[in-house]
Enzyme design. Structure first.
Site, PDB file in Angstrom:
ATOM      1  N   ASP A  94       0.794  -1.227   0.000  1.00  0.00           N
ATOM      2  CA  ASP A  94       0.000   0.000   0.000  1.00  0.00           C
ATOM      3  C   ASP A  94       0.832   1.285   0.000  1.00  0.00           C
ATOM      4  OD1 ASP A  94       1.117  -0.055   2.500  1.00  0.00           O
ATOM      5  OD2 ASP A  94      -0.701  -0.758   3.503  1.00  0.00           O
ATOM      6  N   GLU A 116      -0.595  -9.022  -1.494  1.00  0.00           N
ATOM      7  CA  GLU A 116      -1.226  -8.523  -0.261  1.00  0.00           C
ATOM      8  C   GLU A 116      -2.407  -7.609  -0.588  1.00  0.00           C
ATOM      9  OE1 GLU A 116       0.551  -5.738   2.765  1.00  0.00           O
ATOM     10  OE2 GLU A 116       0.987  -7.632   3.737  1.00  0.00           O
ATOM     11  N   GLU A 130      -2.031   5.126   2.963  1.00  0.00           N
ATOM     12  CA  GLU A 130      -2.018   3.705   2.574  1.00  0.00           C
ATOM     13  C   GLU A 130      -3.387   3.130   2.237  1.00  0.00           C
ATOM     14  OE1 GLU A 130      -0.346   4.947   5.130  1.00  0.00           O
ATOM     15  OE2 GLU A 130       1.751   4.368   4.906  1.00  0.00           O
ATOM     16  N   HIS A 204       6.268   4.361  13.663  1.00  0.00           N
ATOM     17  CA  HIS A 204       6.685   5.199  12.551  1.00  0.00           C
ATOM     18  C   HIS A 204       5.554   5.840  11.764  1.00  0.00           C
ATOM     19  CE1 HIS A 204       5.588   1.681  10.213  1.00  0.00           C
ATOM     20  NE2 HIS A 204       5.659   2.402   9.130  1.00  0.00           N
ATOM     21  N   ARG A 206       2.863   7.900   9.960  1.00  0.00           N
ATOM     22  CA  ARG A 206       2.630   9.330   9.747  1.00  0.00           C
ATOM     23  C   ARG A 206       1.512   9.874  10.645  1.00  0.00           C
ATOM     24  NH1 ARG A 206       3.294  12.484   4.746  1.00  0.00           N
ATOM     25  NH2 ARG A 206       4.624  10.792   4.084  1.00  0.00           N
ATOM     26  N   HIS A 236      13.005   4.554  14.173  1.00  0.00           N
ATOM     27  CA  HIS A 236      12.885   4.870  12.743  1.00  0.00           C
ATOM     28  C   HIS A 236      13.706   6.115  12.417  1.00  0.00           C
ATOM     29  CE1 HIS A 236      10.743   5.565   8.897  1.00  0.00           C
ATOM     30  NE2 HIS A 236      10.410   4.291   8.990  1.00  0.00           N
TER      31      HIS A 236
END
Ligand code: UDP
Length: 355
Positions: A94, A116, A130, A204, A206, A236
């Protein structure tokens, strides 16, 4: 049949590598196409699987925007598709790389396979971007490789023809078995953390940057202090993440803060953990293979199999809910007889479908 596999980030490499290696093994004409959306983290992962891109778009720039990434992938992939005369493009998951990769292939009449496929949080803006990416990719895919029956159900609900959907298992299990066979994970873990039984943290996403991440980390710290369980956290590289980690955990003696570790090391850390707190997608799928419980630090998950199989809990992003979820996770007994994410033969099923 000539196949191009597109990838640009760490998790994509992990999940396409088994397909790439299996394609080579089966004698399929395959071209590895890197966008390098995340340069360093992608490169670290290629070495693990001995993968060398045939093309490297090298698109990453400082403060890159989603539109900037998508635009570059669209233009550069067109050139490669033309030059190589590809029949199929495979994208995974994604990311913006995957979304733009699928779209570029679609525009040129090249068949698209989505590794996936069918994961959904149900909220278009969470995870961002995503959830949008996965929906767009599925729209333009000729074949959707759903990792679980649940993912297939999501696609059927959206009206996709059943002939376009194949349940394959998740290639993450293939990747993990590959690593487990080749390396002594306990010995590797000891180089970083002497004792087993810590809370392993990765954050991590966003949508968690800033205040939410501060809340999550405060909840984890409280748990660590009260239960005397150390924190192990490969941090990260994103500067927004680093700033918050520094604020909440710097100087805390029970926190072992690491640079992002290689995949093999990360799996060794998973194996030695008592419990995991993470907002990562891939880790939700890896933890059950090691029989570990995951506190998902998000408000939604597109991997309900984790919760349904008793391997995880949705903890949200508040300090108190994260703390309480960790406490709960310590007490829960997991039924370890089944792995909800696959059996290690996903790559073979995917390739058989296109061959
Ligand atoms: N991972 C790693 N090193 C680390 C942290 C994670 O190799 O320091 C691996 C982990 O095993 C998993 C993948 O990276 O397979 C997950 O990547 P990430 O959390 O960045 O992305 P997501 O899965 O959420 O898309």
């Amino acid at each position: 049949m000539k196949l191009g596999i597109v990838f640009g980030t760490r998790p994509e490499v992990i999940k396409v590598a088994p397909v790439y290696l299996k394609a080579k093994e089966l004698g399929v004409d395959v071209v590895a196409i890197a966008t390098a959306q995340h340069r360093q983290m992608m490169d670290m992962m290629l070495d693990v699987f001995g993968m060398k891109p045939d093309y490297d778009m090298d698109i990453m720039t400082e403060n890159q925007s989603l539109n900037g990434v998508a635009a570059k992938v669209l233009v550069k992939l067109e050139e490669i598709i033309k030059k190589e005369n590809l029949d199929w493009i495979f994208v995974q998951g994604d990311t913006t790389t995957a979304m733009a990769g699928a779209l570029a292939a679609f525009h040129m009449g090249v068949k698209v396979g989505h590794i996936e496929a069918g994961l959904r949080s149900g909220n278009l803006r969470d995870p961002f971007p995503e959830e949008m990416n996965r929906r767009v990719i599925d729209q333009v895919s000729d074949l959707m490789f759903a990792p679980t029956i649940n993912a297939r159900k999501n696609l059927l609900k959206e009206g996709f023809e059943k002939e376009r959907i194949i349940v394959t298992g998740n290639t993450v299990v293939d990747a993990l078995l590959y690593v487990q066979e080749k390396f002594d994970l306990d010995a590797i873990r000891k180089k970083y953390v002497a004792e087993e039984g810590y809370v392993l943290v990765t954050l991590h996403r966003r949508e968690n940057w800033g205040e939410k991440m501060e809340e999550i980390l405060s909840g984890i710290r409280k748990f660590s202090e009260e239960y005397d369980i150390p924190i192990v956290f490969p941090v990260h590289l994103n500067p927004r993440v680093r700033k918050t980690v520094k604020k909440v955990l710097e100087g805390y003696e029970k926190a072992i803060l690491l640079e992002p570790v290689g995949y093999i090391t990360f799996l060794s850390l998973l194996k030695g953990a008592r419990i995991i707190a993470s907002d990562s997608g891939g880790i939700q799928e890896e933890a059950p293979s090691f029989g570990k419980f995951v506190i998902v630090c998000r408000n939604t998950t597109e991997r309900p199999e984790l919760i349904d199989s008793g391997y995880g809990i949705l903890a949200g992003t508040g300090q108190s809910s994260v703390y309480k979820s960790l406490v709960k996770g310590l007490e829960i007994k997991i039924d370890k007889s089944k792995n909800p994410f696959g059996d290690g033969n996903a790559a073979l099923r995917i390739l058989k479908a296109v061959i």
